[in-house]
Design a protein around this motif. Structure first.
Motif, PDB file in Angstrom:
ATOM      1  N   ILE A   1       4.531   8.647   3.994  1.00  5.38           N
ATOM      2  CA  ILE A   1       3.097   9.155   2.408  1.00  5.38           C
ATOM      3  C   ILE A   1       3.119  10.505   2.488  1.00  5.38           C
TER       4      ILE A   1
ATOM      5  N   ASN B   1      -4.256   5.971  12.140  1.00  5.95           N
ATOM      6  CA  ASN B   1      -4.783   6.735  11.193  1.00  5.95           C
ATOM      7  C   ASN B   1      -6.316   5.590  11.832  1.00  5.95           C
TER       8      ASN B   1
ATOM      9  N   VAL C   1       1.355  -1.539   0.230  1.00  2.00           N
ATOM     10  CA  VAL C   1      -0.076  -0.101   0.294  1.00  2.00           C
ATOM     11  C   VAL C   1       0.876   1.339  -0.160  1.00  2.00           C
TER      12      VAL C   1
HETATM   13  O1  UT7 Z   1      -5.113   3.781   5.999  1.00  2.00           O
HETATM   14  C1  UT7 Z   1      -4.979   2.370   4.608  1.00  2.00           C
HETATM   15  C2  UT7 Z   1      -4.446   3.182   4.032  1.00  2.00           C
HETATM   16  N1  UT7 Z   1      -2.563   2.227   4.365  1.00  2.00           N
HETATM   17  C3  UT7 Z   1      -1.897   2.743   4.559  1.00  2.00           C
HETATM   18  O2  UT7 Z   1      -1.349   3.360   3.893  1.00  2.00           O
HETATM   19  C4  UT7 Z   1      -0.287   2.032   5.041  1.00  2.00           C
HETATM   20  C5  UT7 Z   1       0.801   2.031   4.490  1.00  2.00           C
HETATM   21  N2  UT7 Z   1       1.979   1.276   5.012  1.00  2.00           N
HETATM   22  C6  UT7 Z   1       2.820   1.235   6.135  1.00  2.00           C
HETATM   23  O3  UT7 Z   1       2.386   2.783   6.663  1.00  2.00           O
HETATM   24  C7  UT7 Z   1       3.757   1.164   5.629  1.00  2.00           C
HETATM   25  O4  UT7 Z   1       3.991  -0.042   5.367  1.00  2.00           O
HETATM   26  C8  UT7 Z   1       4.214   0.262   8.118  1.00  2.00           C
HETATM   27  C9  UT7 Z   1       4.026   1.604   8.496  1.00  2.00           C
HETATM   28  C10 UT7 Z   1       2.233  -0.185   8.306  1.00  2.00           C
HETATM   29  C11 UT7 Z   1       5.129  -1.244   7.416  1.00  2.00           C
HETATM   30  O5  UT7 Z   1       6.450   0.296   7.104  1.00  2.00           O
HETATM   31  P1  UT7 Z   1       7.492  -0.379   6.723  1.00  2.00           P
HETATM   32  O6  UT7 Z   1       8.771   0.777   6.288  1.00  2.00           O
HETATM   33  O7  UT7 Z   1       6.551  -1.652   4.645  1.00  2.00           O
HETATM   34  O8  UT7 Z   1       8.118  -1.746   7.015  1.00  2.00           O
HETATM   35  P2  UT7 Z   1       8.073  -3.458   6.502  1.00  2.00           P
HETATM   36  O9  UT7 Z   1       6.975  -4.045   6.720  1.00  2.00           O
HETATM   37  O10 UT7 Z   1       9.195  -3.656   4.672  1.00  2.00           O
HETATM   38  O11 UT7 Z   1       9.626  -4.035   7.934  1.00  2.00           O
HETATM   39  C12 UT7 Z   1      10.263  -3.363   7.677  1.00  2.00           C
HETATM   40  C13 UT7 Z   1      11.500  -3.630   8.900  1.00  2.00           C
HETATM   41  C14 UT7 Z   1      11.968  -5.724   8.479  1.00  2.00           C
HETATM   42  O12 UT7 Z   1      12.952  -5.687   9.722  1.00  2.00           O
HETATM   43  P3  UT7 Z   1      14.328  -6.333   8.112  1.00  2.00           P
HETATM   44  O13 UT7 Z   1      12.931  -7.254   8.022  1.00  2.00           O
HETATM   45  O14 UT7 Z   1      14.144  -4.539   7.565  1.00  2.00           O
HETATM   46  O15 UT7 Z   1      15.213  -6.526   9.363  1.00  2.00           O
HETATM   47  C15 UT7 Z   1       9.899  -5.985   9.906  1.00  2.00           C
HETATM   48  O16 UT7 Z   1      10.610  -6.936  10.447  1.00  2.00           O
HETATM   49  O17 UT7 Z   1      10.940  -3.372  10.317  1.00  2.00           O
HETATM   50  C16 UT7 Z   1      10.619  -4.741  10.653  1.00  2.00           C
HETATM   51  N3  UT7 Z   1       9.667  -4.337  11.403  1.00  2.00           N
HETATM   52  C17 UT7 Z   1       9.309  -3.945  12.435  1.00  2.00           C
HETATM   53  N4  UT7 Z   1       9.817  -3.620  14.145  1.00  2.00           N
HETATM   54  C18 UT7 Z   1       9.233  -3.339  14.946  1.00  2.00           C
HETATM   55  C19 UT7 Z   1       8.000  -4.808  10.314  1.00  2.00           C
HETATM   56  N5  UT7 Z   1       6.924  -3.795  11.493  1.00  2.00           N
HETATM   57  C20 UT7 Z   1       7.840  -4.224  12.965  1.00  2.00           C
HETATM   58  C21 UT7 Z   1       6.815  -3.614  14.343  1.00  2.00           C
HETATM   59  N6  UT7 Z   1       8.192  -2.746  14.968  1.00  2.00           N
HETATM   60  N7  UT7 Z   1       5.648  -2.749  14.199  1.00  2.00           N
END
Ligand code: UT7
Length: 346
Positions: free
Chosen positions: A273, A298, A235
Motif C-alpha cells: 500500500i 502492523n 481494505v
Molecule cells: O491496519 C488496518 C488496515 N489493513 C490493511 O490495510 C490490510 C490490507 N490488506 C492486505 O494487506 C492484504 O489484503 C493481505 C496482505 C491481507 C493479503 O494479501 P492479498 O494479496 O490481498 O491476498 P489474497 O487474500 O487476495 O490471496 C491471494 C492468494 C490466494 O491464493 P490464490 O487464490 O491466488 O491461489 C490465497 O489463497 O494468496 C493465498 N493466500 C496465502 N498464501 C500464503 C492468502 N493468505 C495467504 C497466506 N500465506 N497467509
C-alpha cells in the motif's frame, strides 16, 4: 446584564516537541508464524513487506508500553511531566474496558490529576488524537498534551487465520504536543465510512461471546472466542484507490506541494500500500519513506509514531523535516496531516 463567560486563550502555532517508542522484547520472525497458516517467509515478505514483528509478553500491556514510550517522549521534549495538561491514549486493545487506560498511564507517569482519556478510531487513532491535541492547545484548553498510540494486538489474532496472523504486532509510540514559534501540525484531512465497517472487526462481540459461553455451559459445547477479522483484499483496494485524495488534500491544505514533503509516514498496514501511495504521489527523489512494517508489522494506532521514531533514530529523516502522515483502518476511518518532525531523545 448577564455575566459573560470568559474565553479560553489559545495559542496559534503548535508542534510535536518530542517522541518516544516502546517495542516489546520478543521478536517474532515469519518462520514462527508460517506453519499454522500454511504460508512461507517469501509469501509474507512479497505480499506485505513484513520480515518480523514484536509480540508483547505477559508483563507488557497497553499501559506499561504506553508509559515507557511516554517517558521517552517527555525526556526528548525537555519538559517536566507535571506540565502535561491532558493525556490522550489511542488504542483498540486495552482489554480492560473499564476503567480506561489513559488515567492509569498518567498516574504511572506521576501526574495524577491531569485530564486523560482513551480514543478509539482503529488504526487512525494516532492521527485523530494528534489533531484533537493540536486543536485543544489552539483552543486554550491545554498547553501540553501527551498523545499516545499503544496496542497489544497479538492476543486478538487467530494464529490459524491466513488473513491476519502474519500482519499484526504490538508496541507503543508517544509524542508531546505543545506551543511552537512556527507551525508544526498542518490542517487535518479526516473522515469515516461506517458502511464499510465490516471490513475490519471482530468475529463476534464480547456480549454475544459471554451469552454463548453461558448457553454452552448447559450443553458442554465448545465456544469459539472472538478474534480480529479482516477482509484484507477489500481494505487493500479501498486504501489504494481512495487514500490518494486524502494525501493530496493534506498537502494542499498545508499550502505546500508534493515536492516539499521530505518524509512520507503512512500507517504501516502493508508495504505494498505504501508503494502504491509513493508511486502515485510523485514525491521528490530524496523523500524518506517509512518502512517500519518490515520489522514491526502492523501495530494499528501505534504504527505511525513507531514509524516516525524509526525514521528519526535511523537518521533517514531529521527533526524539523516536513512529513506527510496518513493513518487508516477500522471504521473504516482515515486521518492525516502535514507535520514537522519532532526531536528524539539525545
Ligand atoms: O491496519 C488496518 C488496515 N489493513 C490493511 O490495510 C490490510 C490490507 N490488506 C492486505 O494487506 C492484504 O489484503 C493481505 C496482505 C491481507 C493479503 O494479501 P492479498 O494479496 O490481498 O491476498 P489474497 O487474500 O487476495 O490471496 C491471494 C492468494 C490466494 O491464493 P490464490 O487464490 O491466488 O491461489 C490465497 O489463497 O494468496 C493465498 N493466500 C496465502 N498464501 C500464503 C492468502 N493468505 C495467504 C497466506 N500465506 N497467509
Amino acid at each position: 446584564m448577564p455575566a459573560s463567560i470568559g474565553s479560553p486563550s489559545g495559542i496559534s502555532h503548535v508542534a510535536m516537541m518530542g517522541i518516544g517508542a516502546y517495542r516489546p522484547v520478543r521478536v517474532v520472525p515469519n518462520a514462527e508464524i508460517i506453519e499454522a497458516i500454511d504460508s512461507s517467509d517469501e509469501w509474507i515478505q512479497t505480499r506485505s513487506g513484513i520480515r518480523s514483528r514484536r509480540f508483547a509478553g505477559e508483563g507488557e500491556t497497553v499501559i506499561t508500553m504506553a508509559t515507557a514510550a511516554s517517558e521517552q517522549a517527555i525526556r526528548s521534549a525537555g519538559i517536566d511531566a507535571a506540565q502535561i495538561d491532558c493525556v490522550i491514549n489511542a488504542t483498540s486493545t486495552n482489554f480492560q474496558q473499564t476503567p480506561p487506560a489513559a488515567p492509569q498511564i498518567a498516574s504511572a507517569l506521576g501526574i495524577t490529576g491531569t485530564a486523560a482519556f482513551d480514543l478509539g478510531a482503529g488504526c487512525s487513532g494516532f492521527c485523530y488524537a494528534l489533531q484533537v491535541a493540536a486543536d485543544m492547545i489552539r483552543g486554550g484548553s491545554a498547553r501540553h498534551v501527551l498523545v499516545i498510540g499503544a496496542e497489544k494486538l497479538s492476543p486478538t489474532v487467530n494464529p490459524r487465520d491466513r488473513g491476519t496472523a502474519f500482519i499484526f504486532g504490538d508496541g507503543a509510540g508517544a509524542v508531546i504536543v505543545g506551543p511552537s514559534d512556527e507551525e508544526g501540525i498542518g490542517p487535518v484531512t479526516w473522515g469515516s465510512d461506517g458502511e464499510l465497517g465490516r471490513a475490519i472487526g471482530q468475529t463476534k462481540n464480547t456480549l454475544d461471546y459471554i451469552n454463548e459461553v453461558e448457553a454452552n455451559e448447559l450443553t458442554g459445547a465448545k465456544t469459539e472466542r472472538p478474534y480480529l477479522a479482516m477482509e484484507g483484499t477489500m481494505v487493500f483496494r479501498w486504501a489504494a484507490s481512495t487514500l490518494e485524495k486524502a494525501l493530496r488534500d493534506a498537502v494542499d491544505k498545508a499550502g505546500l506541494s508534493m515536492q516539499d514533503i521530505e518524509a512520507l509516514i503512512p500507517h504501516q498496514a502493508n508495504g505494498r500500500i505504501t508503494d502504491v501511495m509513493a508511486k502515485h504521489l510523485k514525491l521528490s527523489e530524496n523523500c524518506a519513506i517509512a518502512r517500519d512494517i518490515e520489522e514491526t508489522g502492523n501495530t494499528s494506532a501505534a504504527s505511525i509514531p513507531l514509524a516516525m521514531e524509526q525514521l528519526l533514530s535511523s537518521g533517514a529523516a531529521k527533526p524539523g523535516a516536513t512529513a506527510l502522515l496518513l493513518a487508516f483502518g477500522a471504521g473504516l476511518t482515515w486521518a492525516g496531516q502535514v507535520v514537522k518532525l519532532p526531536k528524539i531523545v539525545a
